[in-house]
Design an enzyme around this catalytic site. Structure first.
Site, PDB file in Angstrom:
ATOM      1  N   SER A 162       0.864  -1.184   0.000  1.00 20.91           N
ATOM      2  CA  SER A 162       0.000   0.000   0.000  1.00 20.91           C
ATOM      3  C   SER A 162       0.898   1.230   0.000  1.00 20.91           C
ATOM      4  O   SER A 162       2.112   1.114   0.017  1.00 20.91           O
ATOM      5  CB  SER A 162      -0.948  -0.030   1.186  1.00 20.91           C
ATOM      6  OG  SER A 162      -0.230   0.218   2.354  1.00 20.91           O
ATOM      7  N   LEU A 163       0.276   2.386  -0.035  1.00 22.38           N
ATOM      8  CA  LEU A 163       1.050   3.624  -0.141  1.00 22.38           C
ATOM      9  C   LEU A 163       1.035   4.375   1.181  1.00 22.38           C
ATOM     10  O   LEU A 163       0.009   4.418   1.857  1.00 22.38           O
ATOM     11  CB  LEU A 163       0.434   4.528  -1.222  1.00 22.38           C
ATOM     12  CG  LEU A 163       0.494   4.013  -2.656  1.00 22.38           C
ATOM     13  CD1 LEU A 163      -0.487   4.789  -3.532  1.00 22.38           C
ATOM     14  CD2 LEU A 163       1.905   4.139  -3.207  1.00 22.38           C
TER      15      LEU A 163
ATOM     16  N   LYS B 230      -5.151   9.167  -7.666  1.00 21.40           N
ATOM     17  CA  LYS B 230      -5.325   7.960  -6.855  1.00 21.40           C
ATOM     18  C   LYS B 230      -6.771   7.514  -7.025  1.00 21.40           C
ATOM     19  O   LYS B 230      -7.696   8.177  -6.560  1.00 21.40           O
ATOM     20  CB  LYS B 230      -5.013   8.256  -5.389  1.00 21.40           C
ATOM     21  CG  LYS B 230      -5.061   7.017  -4.503  1.00 21.40           C
ATOM     22  CD  LYS B 230      -4.535   7.321  -3.107  1.00 21.40           C
ATOM     23  CE  LYS B 230      -4.381   6.071  -2.266  1.00 21.40           C
ATOM     24  NZ  LYS B 230      -5.633   5.363  -1.997  1.00 21.40           N
TER      25      LYS B 230
HETATM   26  S1  IVH Z   1       0.425   2.437  -6.834  1.00 24.26           S
HETATM   27  C1  IVH Z   1       3.249   0.026  -4.252  1.00 24.26           C
HETATM   28  N1  IVH Z   1      -1.168   4.043  -8.088  1.00 24.26           N
HETATM   29  O1  IVH Z   1      -3.930   2.880  -3.507  1.00 24.26           O
HETATM   30  C2  IVH Z   1       2.230   0.974  -4.760  1.00 24.26           C
HETATM   31  N2  IVH Z   1      -2.010   2.842  -6.242  1.00 24.26           N
HETATM   32  O2  IVH Z   1      -2.645   2.553  -0.734  1.00 24.26           O
HETATM   33  C3  IVH Z   1       1.190   0.320  -5.541  1.00 24.26           C
HETATM   34  N3  IVH Z   1      -4.376   3.271  -5.806  1.00 24.26           N
HETATM   35  O3  IVH Z   1      -3.984  -0.554  -3.052  1.00 24.26           O
HETATM   36  C4  IVH Z   1       0.050   1.143  -5.779  1.00 24.26           C
HETATM   37  N4  IVH Z   1      -4.706   4.661  -7.465  1.00 24.26           N
HETATM   38  O4  IVH Z   1      -5.793   0.481  -4.443  1.00 24.26           O
HETATM   39  C5  IVH Z   1      -1.030   3.181  -7.084  1.00 24.26           C
HETATM   40  N5  IVH Z   1      -2.503   5.510  -9.319  1.00 24.26           N
HETATM   41  C6  IVH Z   1      -2.349   4.625  -8.323  1.00 24.26           C
HETATM   42  C7  IVH Z   1      -3.407   4.286  -7.476  1.00 24.26           C
HETATM   43  C8  IVH Z   1      -3.212   3.398  -6.443  1.00 24.26           C
HETATM   44  C9  IVH Z   1      -5.266   4.025  -6.452  1.00 24.26           C
HETATM   45  C10 IVH Z   1      -4.700   2.487  -4.591  1.00 24.26           C
HETATM   46  C11 IVH Z   1      -4.531   1.025  -4.723  1.00 24.26           C
HETATM   47  C12 IVH Z   1      -3.609   0.623  -3.636  1.00 24.26           C
HETATM   48  C13 IVH Z   1      -3.703   1.761  -2.698  1.00 24.26           C
HETATM   49  C14 IVH Z   1      -2.428   1.948  -1.959  1.00 24.26           C
END
Ligand code: IVH
Length: 652
Positions: free
Chosen positions: A75-76, A103
């Protein structure tokens, strides 16, 4: 104290599980974040208390599935202030390599393609293992079941519902007797995980990672490959011109209301895979990326009342009156409720705790009640039967409920004016009246005379099968224009009075007023007492009619200018050879093939004087279909009667 702490931890775990499982939301994001902050604060003071891993694992979600991911779906880390965002940017050795994207607010999944065919779709679950949703993921826009080439790849990204899809999903779901979803994220999660779903709920996909053998170092290059294979990427969905990261974050927030799909923040991520490796990751989030959260788009609050109103088109509109609540970046106290069926389907009750969702289109909407919080004995909402303004029965046509009274809406006035029994304008039907009111070109009936051919012909009166606005067209325009230019100007003075749409001044009152006052100037300068001297007008009605005439003063001036009849037409001396010469004739029930006006007109043509009620002095009663109590009165007074057929025969 420690017990209270455990209770908070249990609530957080339950809420996180519900969130990641996509079952009904237990709390809003804001409430959840507050809960976690509370737990973290207590934990800081009592490091020995057991948080059961929520502070660590919360971000990773709750374990639900049994399909192991090829690598951890991290997750972020979230930041809420621009200062923290700048700190992240400064921590990156090559800030020019930072990519900023929306996001997405949906459900993260991983999808595997073997030789170009979609073989498995798995939810993120707790990050290490998720749930197999391959069967439910067969019709997701942007996630094709077959790629344009027989490639092997694993893509990760977000399944989401556009704002339009969300509307459709909730409409279909409530129509199937199920409770509505609170927001698109919840709807996506619920839909993707539901087996044997019976309602249609369209979904889309946006890819934000793609893994291949010999993958390029650049993230954007990897997305570009996915895109050529036929997969929708976050970059296809939303592309921004290059700008410094902080500006980009602000720009996405500015555009948020217009995107048409739900986002809850912006993601900043390093583009180069090499740099990503160098920066590394913690146990649950990478150091090369961060999420900046925008204001939450969903909140809960109390539904205080449901306000009913008739808009200028005559349609009944429903507005939720809410305890003020902060959502989507502003405080709101009103939200749209669409139409009565929406409230019934969602079973929203006054006094309920409700979810408010402020979608991209900026109109806040109430979606669904928090059933677990419903006070006991709260009665169901009952839809109105009558107009909230004039009390007349509402006309119900599917989801659209209307009040047709002229005094309640601009469209009502137009309709009434154009009606067959009044000015009789060919081609000007309900839909056209609504379109004219909606267009803003007609605010009073007098405005009808200022319309140009072009304005009428280009009036949108619905949508074509392909979704284009359907225009009124030349033929109908010609009919309307010629009616306005000719017919409305030859209608008798009585009808002109009626056409004003004044309360209590219908067809027969229009006639009585015309007879008593003879011309428009006499009518509009009549005192309340003079008005009250007319048969059937009491003091209250007289006041109302006077007020109505005063209110219509300017409209009347303009109608006069347009050239309508403003005085009673001198009746030709009655030909004593006519069959009803000199007789007071009353009609009860319907004369087949004739409106009331036409029947009265026919009586006059036959030499008689039409009257509205049977009295001792009435000379004849014509009995039509479904006659009323006038028949008994006629019997009582010994008034001769005639059938409608006999009456019609007199005309030939
Ligand atoms: S990158 C290691 N990009 O955010 C990072 N995540 O808290 C991988 N999410 O579970 C995720 N938009 O559901 C990324 N443009 C985006 C995103 C995104 C939504 C969500 C995703 C993830 C969560 C992380």
């Amino acid at each position: 104290m420690e017990e209270q702490f455990s209770a908070l931890v249990a609530r957080a775990r339950e809420a996180a599980a519900a969130y990641y499982n996509g079952s009904d939301l237990l709390m809003t994001d804001a409430e959840y974040d507050a809960l976690i902050e509370q737990i973290a604060a207590a934990k800081a003071e009592h490091p020995d208390w057991d948080d059961e891993g929520v502070l660590e694992r919360v971000a990773a979600g709750a374990a639900t599935g049994d399909v192991q991911h090829s690598s951890m779906m991290l997750s972020l880390a979230k930041v809420k202030t621009e200062a923290d965002l700048l700190a992240f940017i400064r921590s990156i050795p090559a800030p020019q390599d930072i990519n900023v994207e929306p996001k997405m607010d949906g459900l993260a999944i991983s999808a595997k393609y073997v030789a170009g065919l979609l073989t498995q779709v798995v939810t993120r679950g707790d990050g290490s293992a998720g749930e197999d949703v391959t069967a439910q993921a067969q019709k997701i826009a942007g996630l094709p079941t077959r790629l344009s080439e027989p490639a092997n790849t694993e893509v990760r990204g977000e399944v989401f519902m556009t704002d339009a899809d969300f509307e459709i999903a909730n409409r279909n779901r409530t129509a199937a007797g199920k409770p509505a979803f609170a927001n698109p994220r919840n709807a996506t999660a619920g839909t993707l995980r539901a087996q044997g779903r019976t309602y249609e709920a369209p979904m889309s996909f946006a890819c934000y990672e793609a893994l291949y053998d010999n993958a390029p170092d650049s993230y954007l290059a990897r997305l570009a490959i996915a895109s050529t294979l036929g997969i929708q990427t976050i970059n296809d969905l939303f592309r921004m011109k290059p700008m410094p990261p902080l500006d980009a974050v602000r720009e996405i927030e500015r555009l948020r209301p217009t995107l048409g799909f739900p986002i809850d923040g912006a993601v900043l991520k390093v583009n180069s895979e090499m740099l990503r490796r160098q920066l590394g990751e913690t146990s649950h989030s990478p150091r090369w990326a961060v999420a900046f959260k925008y204001a939450a788009d969903t909140a809960t609050t109390r539904l205080l009342d449901i306000e009913l109103a008739i808009g200028r088109t005559g349609r009944l509109s429903l507005t939720a009156i809410l305890e003020p609540v902060y959502v989507g970046g502003t405080t709101i106290s009103r939200a749209t409720l669409h139409h009565p069926q929406f409230v019934l389907d969602a079973d929203l009750r006054i006094g309920d705790e409700v979810y408010v969702y402020r979608a991209g289109d900026v109109i806040p909407r109430v979606t669904t009640p928090v059933l677990s919080a419903r006070p006991e004995g709260l009665p169901r909402w009952t839809p109105p039967e009558t107009c909230p303004q004039c009390g007349e029965p509402l006309e119900k046509e599917g989801l659209i409920w209307r009040c047709l009274s002229p005094e309640c809406s601009v469209a009502g006035r137009i309709r009434y004016f154009a009606g067959r029994d009044v000015m009789d304008i060919d081609g000007l039907d309900v839909v056209t009246a609504e379109a004219l009111a909606e267009s803003g070109m007609v605010n009073s009936i007098a405005d009808l005379y200022n319309l140009t051919r072009e304005q009428i012909a280009n009036l949108p009166v619905g949508t074509t099968a392909s979704g284009q606005p359907r225009l009124l067209g030349q033929k109908t325009t010609d009919r309307i224009l010629s009616s306005l230019a000719e017919k409305t100007k030859t209608q008798p003075f009585a009808r002109v009075i009626t056409s004003l749409g004044i309360r209590n001044v219908g067809r027969s009152m229009g006639r009585r007023l015309a007879e008593r006052f003879r011309n428009m100037n006499a009518l509009r300068s009549a005192t309340v007492e003079e008005l009250a001297s007319v048969e059937g007008i009491g003091p209250t009605k007289a006041e109302r009619i006077k007020a109505g005439l005063t209110q219509m003063e300017l409209v009347i001036n303009r109608l006069i200018q347009a050239g309508v009849h403003t005085e009673i037409e001198e009746a030709a001396p009655v030909d004593s050879s006519l069959p009803l010469a000199g007789k007071k004739v009353c009609v009860t029930g319907a004369v087949p093939g004739m409106t009331r006006w036409e029947a009265d007109h026919a009586i006059a043509q036959l030499g008689g004087t039409p009257t509205d009620s049977v009295t001792k002095t009435t000379n004849l009663l014509v009995i039509g279909d479904k006659p009323g109590s006038k028949v008994e009165k006629a019997e009582k007074y010994g008034v001769p009667t005639m059938t409608a057929d006999e009456f019609l025969a007199l005309l030939h």
